[in-house]
Design a protein around this motif. Structure first.
Motif, short mmCIF file in Angstrom:
data_model
loop_
_atom_site.label_atom_id
_atom_site.label_comp_id
_atom_site.label_asym_id
_atom_site.label_seq_id
_atom_site.Cartn_x
_atom_site.Cartn_y
_atom_site.Cartn_z
N PRO A 157 0.81 -1.22 0.00
CA PRO A 157 0.00 0.00 0.00
C PRO A 157 0.85 1.28 0.00
O PRO A 157 0.39 2.32 -0.46
CB PRO A 157 -0.82 -0.11 1.29
CG PRO A 157 -0.91 -1.57 1.54
CD PRO A 157 0.40 -2.15 1.08
N SER A 158 2.08 1.19 0.46
CA SER A 158 2.94 2.38 0.52
C SER A 158 3.96 2.47 -0.60
O SER A 158 4.34 3.57 -1.00
CB SER A 158 3.69 2.41 1.86
OG SER A 158 2.79 2.53 2.93
N ALA A 159 4.46 1.35 -1.10
CA ALA A 159 5.59 1.36 -2.03
C ALA A 159 5.20 0.88 -3.42
O ALA A 159 4.35 0.00 -3.57
CB ALA A 159 6.70 0.48 -1.48
N ALA A 160 5.86 1.45 -4.43
CA ALA A 160 5.65 1.04 -5.81
C ALA A 160 6.92 1.33 -6.62
O ALA A 160 7.75 2.15 -6.22
CB ALA A 160 4.47 1.79 -6.43
N VAL A 161 7.04 0.65 -7.74
CA VAL A 161 8.06 0.98 -8.74
C VAL A 161 7.31 1.53 -9.93
O VAL A 161 6.17 1.13 -10.21
CB VAL A 161 8.93 -0.23 -9.12
CG1 VAL A 161 9.81 -0.65 -7.96
CG2 VAL A 161 8.09 -1.39 -9.61
N GLU A 162 7.94 2.47 -10.65
CA GLU A 162 7.23 3.18 -11.71
C GLU A 162 8.17 3.51 -12.86
O GLU A 162 9.34 3.82 -12.65
CB GLU A 162 6.65 4.46 -11.12
CG GLU A 162 5.76 5.23 -12.05
CD GLU A 162 5.06 6.37 -11.33
OE1 GLU A 162 4.12 6.11 -10.55
OE2 GLU A 162 5.46 7.53 -11.55
N VAL A 163 7.63 3.45 -14.07
CA VAL A 163 8.34 3.86 -15.28
C VAL A 163 7.57 5.04 -15.86
O VAL A 163 6.36 4.94 -16.09
CB VAL A 163 8.43 2.72 -16.31
CG1 VAL A 163 9.07 3.21 -17.60
CG2 VAL A 163 9.19 1.54 -15.74
N GLN A 164 8.27 6.15 -16.10
CA GLN A 164 7.66 7.34 -16.70
C GLN A 164 8.23 7.54 -18.09
O GLN A 164 9.45 7.45 -18.29
CB GLN A 164 7.95 8.57 -15.84
CG GLN A 164 7.35 8.48 -14.46
CD GLN A 164 7.65 9.69 -13.59
OE1 GLN A 164 8.39 10.59 -13.98
NE2 GLN A 164 7.06 9.71 -12.41
N LEU A 165 7.37 7.80 -19.05
CA LEU A 165 7.78 8.01 -20.43
C LEU A 165 8.00 9.50 -20.66
O LEU A 165 7.09 10.31 -20.48
CB LEU A 165 6.70 7.49 -21.38
CG LEU A 165 6.99 7.57 -22.86
CD1 LEU A 165 8.25 6.77 -23.22
CD2 LEU A 165 5.81 7.08 -23.66
N LEU A 166 9.21 9.86 -21.03
CA LEU A 166 9.58 11.26 -21.22
C LEU A 166 9.59 11.60 -22.71
O LEU A 166 10.64 11.78 -23.33
CB LEU A 166 10.95 11.53 -20.57
CG LEU A 166 11.05 11.10 -19.11
CD1 LEU A 166 12.47 11.31 -18.58
CD2 LEU A 166 10.04 11.84 -18.25
N GLY A 167 8.41 11.63 -23.28
CA GLY A 167 8.26 11.94 -24.70
C GLY A 167 9.01 10.96 -25.57
O GLY A 167 9.07 9.76 -25.29
N THR A 168 9.63 11.48 -26.62
CA THR A 168 10.41 10.64 -27.52
C THR A 168 11.88 10.60 -27.12
O THR A 168 12.70 10.06 -27.84
CB THR A 168 10.28 11.15 -28.97
OG1 THR A 168 10.76 12.50 -29.01
CG2 THR A 168 8.85 11.08 -29.46
N ALA A 169 12.21 11.18 -25.95
CA ALA A 169 13.61 11.28 -25.54
C ALA A 169 14.08 10.11 -24.68
O ALA A 169 15.20 9.63 -24.86
CB ALA A 169 13.84 12.59 -24.79
#
Length: 179
Positions: A157-169
């Motif tokens: 409930p507190s922790a997660a891993v995440e991938v963020q897409l930074l446009g085409t870069a």
């Protein structure tokens, strides 16, 4: 605009955060700022904030000018999966930068994997200046609009891993902690 740029990234980030931080008073009524629901009472006893830290960014195309990107953000969790916040980071060219944003998250959108969530944030980024001003579209005096989609996996409930897409870069890999 040159006056804002001359203030430096620290003060510029503070101004961006102030714009998102709370209600605006007008004509004797309280109107919400850019962070709708910020003043809504918390529902239940769950976490109200989320911190994100990223030590790794992968650029799709190699450049000798690219530097290691580090990002730290703080978001206020709002009702109905909404959030708003700010991020301080070193951009791909080593410049101190900031991002003020609002967003929406969709937890459990994939029935077969209930811990997987998707989110998107949109806001104003500051920091791509000088010879790097053309590295982000619609940059005006170091300020540019940004939209960042993400997908994550909730470990607890507190922790997660995440991938963020930074446009085409690039894409950014990080971890979140709710409190």
């Amino acid at each position: 605009m040159k006056q804002l740029q001359a203030l430096g990234p620290g003060l510029s980030a503070a101004l961006l955060c102030a714009a998102l931080s709370g209600p605006v008073h007008a004509e004797g009524r309280v109107k919400e700022a850019l962070c709708p629901g910020l003043d809504e009472p918390a529902r239940g006893t769950g976490p109200r904030y989320e911190a994100f830290f990223s030590p790794y960014t992968h650029h799709w195309t190699y450049s000798e000018e690219h530097k290691q990107v580090y990002a730290l953000s703080l978001s206020r969790l709002l009702p109905e999966g909404r959030f708003c916040g700010f991020s301080l980071f070193s951009n791909s060219f080593g410049q101190p930068s900031a991002y003020a944003f609002i967003g929406k998250s969709w937890p459990g959108f994939w029935a077969a994997q209930p811990n997987v969530y998707a989110s998107v944030s949109a806001g104003i980024i500051y920091g791509y200046v000088g010879k790097y001003k053309n590295k982000v579209p619609l940059n005006l005096g170091g300020f540019a609009p940004a939209i960042i989609p993400a997908i994550g996996y909730r470990l607890s409930p507190s922790a997660a891993v995440e991938v963020q897409l930074l446009g085409t870069a690039a894409f950014m890999l990080g971890a979140t902690w709710r409190f």
